[in-house]
Design a protein around this motif. Structure first.
Motif, PDB file in Angstrom:
ATOM      1  N   PRO A   2      23.209 -23.069 -24.512  1.00 59.82           N
ATOM      2  CA  PRO A   2      21.685 -23.288 -22.873  1.00 59.82           C
ATOM      3  C   PRO A   2      21.157 -22.993 -23.834  1.00 59.82           C
ATOM      4  O   PRO A   2      20.692 -22.386 -25.187  1.00 59.82           O
ATOM      5  CB  PRO A   2      22.604 -22.388 -21.880  1.00 59.82           C
ATOM      6  CG  PRO A   2      23.476 -20.858 -22.869  1.00 59.82           C
ATOM      7  CD  PRO A   2      24.245 -21.993 -24.312  1.00 59.82           C
ATOM      8  N   ASP A   3      19.830 -23.001 -23.087  1.00 59.15           N
ATOM      9  CA  ASP A   3      18.446 -22.916 -23.928  1.00 59.15           C
ATOM     10  C   ASP A   3      17.946 -21.209 -24.135  1.00 59.15           C
ATOM     11  O   ASP A   3      18.874 -19.837 -23.161  1.00 59.15           O
ATOM     12  CB  ASP A   3      17.122 -23.606 -22.447  1.00 59.15           C
ATOM     13  CG  ASP A   3      15.442 -22.571 -22.596  1.00 59.15           C
ATOM     14  OD1 ASP A   3      15.732 -22.966 -24.047  1.00 59.15           O
ATOM     15  OD2 ASP A   3      14.898 -22.080 -21.742  1.00 59.15           O
ATOM     16  N   LEU A   4      17.652 -20.822 -25.020  1.00 55.24           N
ATOM     17  CA  LEU A   4      17.654 -19.836 -25.992  1.00 55.24           C
ATOM     18  C   LEU A   4      17.109 -18.728 -24.962  1.00 55.24           C
ATOM     19  O   LEU A   4      17.360 -17.511 -24.664  1.00 55.24           O
ATOM     20  CB  LEU A   4      16.821 -19.892 -27.262  1.00 55.24           C
ATOM     21  CG  LEU A   4      16.274 -18.761 -27.548  1.00 55.24           C
ATOM     22  CD1 LEU A   4      18.429 -17.658 -28.467  1.00 55.24           C
ATOM     23  CD2 LEU A   4      16.096 -18.871 -29.034  1.00 55.24           C
ATOM     24  N   LEU A   5      15.577 -18.389 -24.127  1.00 57.83           N
ATOM     25  CA  LEU A   5      15.063 -18.162 -23.248  1.00 57.83           C
ATOM     26  C   LEU A   5      16.115 -18.341 -21.632  1.00 57.83           C
ATOM     27  O   LEU A   5      15.251 -17.493 -21.378  1.00 57.83           O
ATOM     28  CB  LEU A   5      13.769 -19.117 -22.631  1.00 57.83           C
ATOM     29  CG  LEU A   5      13.379 -18.378 -24.627  1.00 57.83           C
ATOM     30  CD1 LEU A   5      11.385 -19.386 -24.331  1.00 57.83           C
ATOM     31  CD2 LEU A   5      12.586 -17.249 -25.104  1.00 57.83           C
ATOM     32  N   ASP A   6      17.069 -19.770 -21.207  1.00 58.36           N
ATOM     33  CA  ASP A   6      17.513 -19.379 -20.465  1.00 58.36           C
ATOM     34  C   ASP A   6      16.526 -19.852 -19.442  1.00 58.36           C
ATOM     35  O   ASP A   6      16.971 -19.340 -18.010  1.00 58.36           O
ATOM     36  CB  ASP A   6      18.190 -17.735 -20.223  1.00 58.36           C
ATOM     37  CG  ASP A   6      19.345 -17.704 -18.916  1.00 58.36           C
ATOM     38  OD1 ASP A   6      20.263 -18.450 -18.585  1.00 58.36           O
ATOM     39  OD2 ASP A   6      20.100 -16.910 -18.503  1.00 58.36           O
TER      40      ASP A   6
END
Length: 207
Positions: A2-6
């Motif tokens: 998922p997006d690294l920054l969630d």
């Protein structure tokens, strides 16, 4: 992945506020250290004398100014060590190497030689994490704060986003550290891929 920054957006900060906040937090970093991920292949750094010389096509002057800053860089990293932490960077490098990145790798080599360890990874090592977009330009200061650098369309730093969620910071720090451990130390990469490059010509310094 998922997006690294969630999905976290953080707090947007204008540059003056950011610089003050960074200075306050940097010298209180705990033993986890400072970890930075650089992904973009081109930036502009107006106000930095060596970059200014590079941008106007004066390669020799640019390298000379980098070398002139070596003593200050070494003193900076001695101060970092005295404060009980270390600084680490991961630089994603695509080939053929852009003119900007050729310059930056010379700058990073001096930093690396002065105590700010830099490792190199290729795009294939981050491809699985970039299905939707390129990885963000992020850096963690211990476990207390993380910043994401935001650049305008020309590659100039425009603002930052500030994050204080500890779980997010630790997860991103671990991600950068894993890339660092999988990467190659800067020095051998520089010798094999950068040292042999001809100086950038005046027409390609914006590449």
């Amino acid at each position: 992945m998922p997006d690294l920054l969630d999905g976290a957006e953080g707090e947007r900060m204008e540059l003056d506020a950011y610089y003050a906040d960074f200075e306050k937090n940097f010298w209180t970093i705990n033993e986890l250290g400072f970890w930075k991920l650089e992904r973009q292949q081109f930036f502009k750094e107006p106000g930095y004398d060596s970059w200014e010389a590079f941008a106007r096509g004066d390669w020799d002057a640019s390298l000379g100014l980098l070398e002139a800053g070596r003593a200050d860089m070494a003193a900076y990293h001695r101060r970092v060590e005295e404060h009980g932490f270390a600084a680490y960077r991961v630089r994603v490098v695509e080939e053929p190497i852009t003119a900007y990145l050729q310059w930056e790798l010379h700058a990073l080599r001096i930093r690396d030689q002065c105590g700010g360890s830099v490792h190199i990874v290729g795009p294939q090592q981050v491809a699985e994490f970039e299905h939707l977009s390129a990885l963000p330009e992020i850096y963690t200061l211990g476990t207390s704060v993380m910043y994401q650098a935001i650049y305008d369309d020309t590659g100039v730093l425009e603002s930052v986003r500030r994050f204080t969620d500890r779980d997010l910071i630790v997860r991103c720090q671990r991600f950068i550290q894993d890339l660092y451990e999988a990467g190659q130390p800067l020095e051998p990469f520089f010798v094999n891929h950068v040292a042999t490059l001809p100086p950038p010509t005046s027409h390609n310094v914006s590449d």
